[in-house]
Write a protein that holds these residues in place. Structure first.
Motif, PDB file in Angstrom:
ATOM      1  N   ALA A 175      -2.842  -6.777  -0.495  1.00 38.70           N
ATOM      2  CA  ALA A 175      -4.293  -6.851  -0.708  1.00 38.70           C
ATOM      3  C   ALA A 175      -5.018  -5.704  -0.020  1.00 38.70           C
ATOM      4  O   ALA A 175      -6.006  -5.176  -0.541  1.00 38.70           O
ATOM      5  CB  ALA A 175      -4.823  -8.192  -0.205  1.00 38.70           C
ATOM      6  N   ASP A 176      -4.550  -5.297   1.154  1.00 38.79           N
ATOM      7  CA  ASP A 176      -5.206  -4.219   1.904  1.00 38.79           C
ATOM      8  C   ASP A 176      -4.793  -2.832   1.440  1.00 38.79           C
ATOM      9  O   ASP A 176      -5.351  -1.828   1.889  1.00 38.79           O
ATOM     10  CB  ASP A 176      -4.902  -4.365   3.401  1.00 38.79           C
ATOM     11  N   GLY A 177      -3.784  -2.767   0.568  1.00 44.90           N
ATOM     12  CA  GLY A 177      -3.330  -1.471   0.085  1.00 44.90           C
ATOM     13  C   GLY A 177      -2.265  -0.827   0.948  1.00 44.90           C
ATOM     14  O   GLY A 177      -1.840   0.299   0.666  1.00 44.90           O
ATOM     15  N   ASP A 178      -1.823  -1.511   1.996  1.00 44.34           N
ATOM     16  CA  ASP A 178      -0.753  -0.958   2.830  1.00 44.34           C
ATOM     17  C   ASP A 178       0.598  -1.038   2.135  1.00 44.34           C
ATOM     18  O   ASP A 178       1.519  -0.286   2.460  1.00 44.34           O
ATOM     19  CB  ASP A 178      -0.698  -1.708   4.168  1.00 44.34           C
ATOM     20  N   LEU A 179       0.736  -1.975   1.214  1.00 45.45           N
ATOM     21  CA  LEU A 179       1.925  -2.074   0.368  1.00 45.45           C
ATOM     22  C   LEU A 179       1.487  -1.789  -1.068  1.00 45.45           C
ATOM     23  O   LEU A 179       0.685  -2.536  -1.626  1.00 45.45           O
ATOM     24  CB  LEU A 179       2.544  -3.473   0.470  1.00 45.45           C
ATOM     25  N   ALA A 180       1.996  -0.728  -1.635  1.00 48.73           N
ATOM     26  CA  ALA A 180       1.581  -0.300  -2.972  1.00 48.73           C
ATOM     27  C   ALA A 180       2.595  -0.751  -4.013  1.00 48.73           C
ATOM     28  O   ALA A 180       3.752  -1.052  -3.679  1.00 48.73           O
ATOM     29  CB  ALA A 180       1.437   1.216  -2.998  1.00 48.73           C
ATOM     30  N   PRO A 181       2.193  -0.830  -5.289  1.00 50.38           N
ATOM     31  CA  PRO A 181       3.154  -1.150  -6.353  1.00 50.38           C
ATOM     32  C   PRO A 181       4.376  -0.259  -6.276  1.00 50.38           C
ATOM     33  O   PRO A 181       4.278   0.963  -6.145  1.00 50.38           O
ATOM     34  CB  PRO A 181       2.346  -0.889  -7.632  1.00 50.38           C
ATOM     35  N   GLY A 182       5.556  -0.887  -6.345  1.00 55.71           N
ATOM     36  CA  GLY A 182       6.809  -0.158  -6.278  1.00 55.71           C
ATOM     37  C   GLY A 182       7.373  -0.009  -4.878  1.00 55.71           C
ATOM     38  O   GLY A 182       8.546   0.369  -4.717  1.00 55.71           O
ATOM     39  N   ASP A 183       6.576  -0.291  -3.833  1.00 55.94           N
ATOM     40  CA  ASP A 183       7.102  -0.207  -2.464  1.00 55.94           C
ATOM     41  C   ASP A 183       8.193  -1.247  -2.258  1.00 55.94           C
ATOM     42  O   ASP A 183       8.065  -2.406  -2.678  1.00 55.94           O
ATOM     43  CB  ASP A 183       5.988  -0.441  -1.443  1.00 55.94           C
ATOM     44  N   ALA A 184       9.256  -0.845  -1.581  1.00 54.50           N
ATOM     45  CA  ALA A 184      10.392  -1.743  -1.348  1.00 54.50           C
ATOM     46  C   ALA A 184      10.165  -2.588  -0.106  1.00 54.50           C
ATOM     47  O   ALA A 184       9.708  -2.092   0.928  1.00 54.50           O
ATOM     48  CB  ALA A 184      11.671  -0.933  -1.193  1.00 54.50           C
ATOM     49  N   LEU A 185      10.503  -3.866  -0.220  1.00 52.47           N
ATOM     50  CA  LEU A 185      10.519  -4.738   0.947  1.00 52.47           C
ATOM     51  C   LEU A 185      11.902  -4.650   1.596  1.00 52.47           C
ATOM     52  O   LEU A 185      12.890  -4.345   0.931  1.00 52.47           O
ATOM     53  CB  LEU A 185      10.224  -6.182   0.553  1.00 52.47           C
ATOM     54  N   PRO A 186      11.995  -4.916   2.892  1.00 53.49           N
ATOM     55  CA  PRO A 186      13.293  -4.824   3.559  1.00 53.49           C
ATOM     56  C   PRO A 186      14.287  -5.828   2.970  1.00 53.49           C
ATOM     57  O   PRO A 186      13.885  -6.898   2.493  1.00 53.49           O
ATOM     58  CB  PRO A 186      12.970  -5.176   5.018  1.00 53.49           C
ATOM     59  N   PRO A 187      15.571  -5.502   2.978  1.00 60.63           N
ATOM     60  CA  PRO A 187      16.566  -6.489   2.550  1.00 60.63           C
ATOM     61  C   PRO A 187      16.435  -7.764   3.370  1.00 60.63           C
ATOM     62  O   PRO A 187      15.976  -7.734   4.524  1.00 60.63           O
ATOM     63  CB  PRO A 187      17.894  -5.781   2.822  1.00 60.63           C
ATOM     64  N   VAL A 188      16.824  -8.874   2.785  1.00 61.09           N
ATOM     65  CA  VAL A 188      16.631 -10.180   3.418  1.00 61.09           C
ATOM     66  C   VAL A 188      17.251 -10.230   4.812  1.00 61.09           C
ATOM     67  O   VAL A 188      16.593 -10.622   5.792  1.00 61.09           O
ATOM     68  CB  VAL A 188      17.226 -11.291   2.524  1.00 61.09           C
ATOM     69  N   ARG A 189      18.479  -9.844   4.944  1.00 65.36           N
ATOM     70  CA  ARG A 189      19.165  -9.963   6.242  1.00 65.36           C
ATOM     71  C   ARG A 189      18.552  -9.034   7.294  1.00 65.36           C
ATOM     72  O   ARG A 189      18.427  -9.406   8.468  1.00 65.36           O
ATOM     73  CB  ARG A 189      20.660  -9.680   6.084  1.00 65.36           C
ATOM     74  N   ARG A 190      18.171  -7.845   6.875  1.00 64.91           N
ATOM     75  CA  ARG A 190      17.590  -6.926   7.846  1.00 64.91           C
ATOM     76  C   ARG A 190      16.252  -7.439   8.368  1.00 64.91           C
ATOM     77  O   ARG A 190      15.974  -7.404   9.563  1.00 64.91           O
ATOM     78  CB  ARG A 190      17.407  -5.543   7.230  1.00 64.91           C
ATOM     79  N   LEU A 191      15.399  -7.934   7.444  1.00 63.85           N
ATOM     80  CA  LEU A 191      14.113  -8.459   7.892  1.00 63.85           C
ATOM     81  C   LEU A 191      14.308  -9.700   8.755  1.00 63.85           C
ATOM     82  O   LEU A 191      13.577  -9.892   9.733  1.00 63.85           O
ATOM     83  CB  LEU A 191      13.224  -8.778   6.682  1.00 63.85           C
ATOM     84  N   ALA A 192      15.285 -10.521   8.407  1.00 64.55           N
ATOM     85  CA  ALA A 192      15.564 -11.708   9.222  1.00 64.55           C
ATOM     86  C   ALA A 192      15.937 -11.310  10.643  1.00 64.55           C
ATOM     87  O   ALA A 192      15.464 -11.915  11.621  1.00 64.55           O
ATOM     88  CB  ALA A 192      16.676 -12.536   8.576  1.00 64.55           C
ATOM     89  N   ASP A 193      16.778 -10.287  10.785  1.00 63.81           N
ATOM     90  CA  ASP A 193      17.157  -9.817  12.125  1.00 63.81           C
ATOM     91  C   ASP A 193      15.948  -9.277  12.871  1.00 63.81           C
ATOM     92  O   ASP A 193      15.772  -9.531  14.068  1.00 63.81           O
ATOM     93  CB  ASP A 193      18.230  -8.726  12.008  1.00 63.81           C
TER      94      ASP A 193
END
Length: 439
Positions: free
Chosen positions: A24-42
């Motif tokens: 919503a704030d524009g810090d994450l733009a269309p096409g930006d990748a989110l971290p893999p599940v395990r990496r973000l969990a760690d």
């Protein structure tokens, strides 16, 4: 490439909310990748299951998509950030907005007096005079008008029809390319989109057959002036589509006939094809003014009853002041003449641009309505190149799911002489005046 935005949260709800804020704030733009599940969990000190649940919720709500080995990325049109066009730079000719020419719109003058409705507005939501005009409007074009109702514009109506008929996760067949606001709306309702290909006669039957077999619960389509391509149903195409739909009587068919009165003769319509579940939505934005937020709806008994039942629980009714204004405009001969003049001008301007482009070997999908769709190989190059020449056109990414690339040009206010200059500039931007794009 991974985004630099720092996702926070200790629960699935918190993680999902953090991603939503970033979008919503524009810090994450269309096409930006989110971290893999395990990496973000760690990184967050939570279980992989918690992150997976957050990502699942974000997918359900249309904020992200998963691309297999490509991971999870922000959707091209996330439900908290519309496909709205960027602001038109100062000094450019705006051919991206999709609006009618103000010269052919009447001055809106609300009635000086509105007769009071005795009892509850909810008990009498529609003014009798406008309801009668609306029935005649639909019946004139062969659309069954036994049951009609009103709404606050086409998208308001379509959202209500889909939300009372479908459940989160259900699939809706949508035109591709198609109306960008509808492509935002469907995932925002928690529904899945199945794109169906469009050619110059509208929805391609084989594409619809595939979607029906895949289990779509609803179809939203345009009988004429399809946005952005200008496609219009031919009688043969309408009949073929209707035959397919009759084999799936539980599918709700919603037609958005948004250019009625400014687009030539009556189009063949699925609303008149004897389907079991159907609704046709008509608005007056292009005919009477974009700020006149009123729509008329005709449909089968179940569909209209469900729409009105939900409306009674929310806004209740469409403003009677607005209804009086619309009724007055419908009955004004001067307004009818102005609308007819606009219809003729829009057709002339659309054909002028298509003809001017054809001189340079550029094939446009000119059909009907206020827009011309031009297939191109590189949308950004064309948009930016025309910008340097003083023109502002719409990149096709706003209108596409899987369809080939293109740009949309609104011709409503484009005079024929200007169309010739635009075509020359378009050819120069493409770099080869004899090259034919698309097809």
């Amino acid at each position: 490439m991974a985004t630099q935005y720092s996702i926070q949260g200790e629960t699935a709800k918190g993680i999902a909310a953090s991603v939503e804020r970033g979008v919503a704030d524009g810090d994450l733009a269309p096409g930006d990748a989110l971290p893999p599940v395990r990496r973000l969990a760690d990184e967050l000190g939570v279980s992989p299951g918690t992150v997976a649940t957050a990502y699942k919720e974000l997918r359900r709500r249309g904020l992200v998509v998963t691309r297999g080995r490509g991971g999870t990325v922000v959707a091209e049109a996330p439900s908290v950030a519309s496909r709205r066009p960027p602001r038109v730079p100062e000094g450019l000719v705006d051919l991206a907005g999709g609006h009618p020419d103000p010269a052919f719109l009447p001055v809106l003058r609300p009635p000086a007096e509105v007769r009071p409705v005795f009892g509850s507005h909810r008990a009498a939501p529609r003014l009798t005079a406008l309801e009668e005009l609306t029935r005649a409007w639909f019946a004139r074009d062969g659309v069954p008008a036994e049951r009609v109702t009103f709404a606050h514009g086409s998208l308001d109506c379509i959202a209500r029809l889909l939300s009372v008929e479908l459940r989160p996760g259900d699939a809706v067949a949508v035109e591709d390319p198609g109306f960008h606001h509808l492509l935002d709306l469907v995932p925002a309702l928690g529904l899945r989109m199945l794109p169906v290909t469009v050619d110059r006669e509208g929805i391609v039957p084989e594409a619809l057959r595939t979607a029906l077999r895949a289990g779509v619960r609803a179809l939203v389509c345009t009988p004429r002036a399809q946005n952005p391509t200008g496609a219009a149903f031919s009688p043969a195409r309408r009949d073929e589509l209707a035959a397919l739909l009759r084999a799936f009587p539980e599918v709700l068919v919603v037609e958005d006939d948004y250019t009625v009165e400014i687009e030539g003769p009556v189009a063949p319509t699925l609303a008149a094809a004897g389907l079991e579940r159907w609704a046709q939505v008509r608005t007056v934005s292009k005919r009477l003014g974009v700020d006149l937020r009123w729509a008329a709806v005709a449909g089968d008994p179940v569909t209209i009853a469900r729409h009105d039942g939900r409306m009674l629980m929310t806004s209740g009714w469409v403003s009677h002041v607005l209804q009086e204004t619309v009724a007055g405009l419908f009955s004004d001969p001067a307004v009818a003449r102005l609308v007819a003049a606009g219809e003729a001008a829009y057709a002339e301007r659309r054909r002028a641009l298509s003809g001017a482009l054809a001189v340079y070997g550029i094939r446009a999908a000119e059909g009907s309505g206020l827009n011309v769709w031009v297939p191109v190989r590189d949308e950004s190059a064309v948009v930016n190149g025309l910008r340097t020449q003083g023109w502002w056109v719409a990149a096709g990414a706003r209108f596409r799911i899987a369809a080939p690339t293109g740009v949309r040009i609104t011709t409503a206010a484009l005079l024929p002489a200007d169309a010739e200059r635009l075509a020359a500039d378009f050819a120069a931007v493409l770099g080869d005046a004899q090259a034919t794009y698309g097809g």
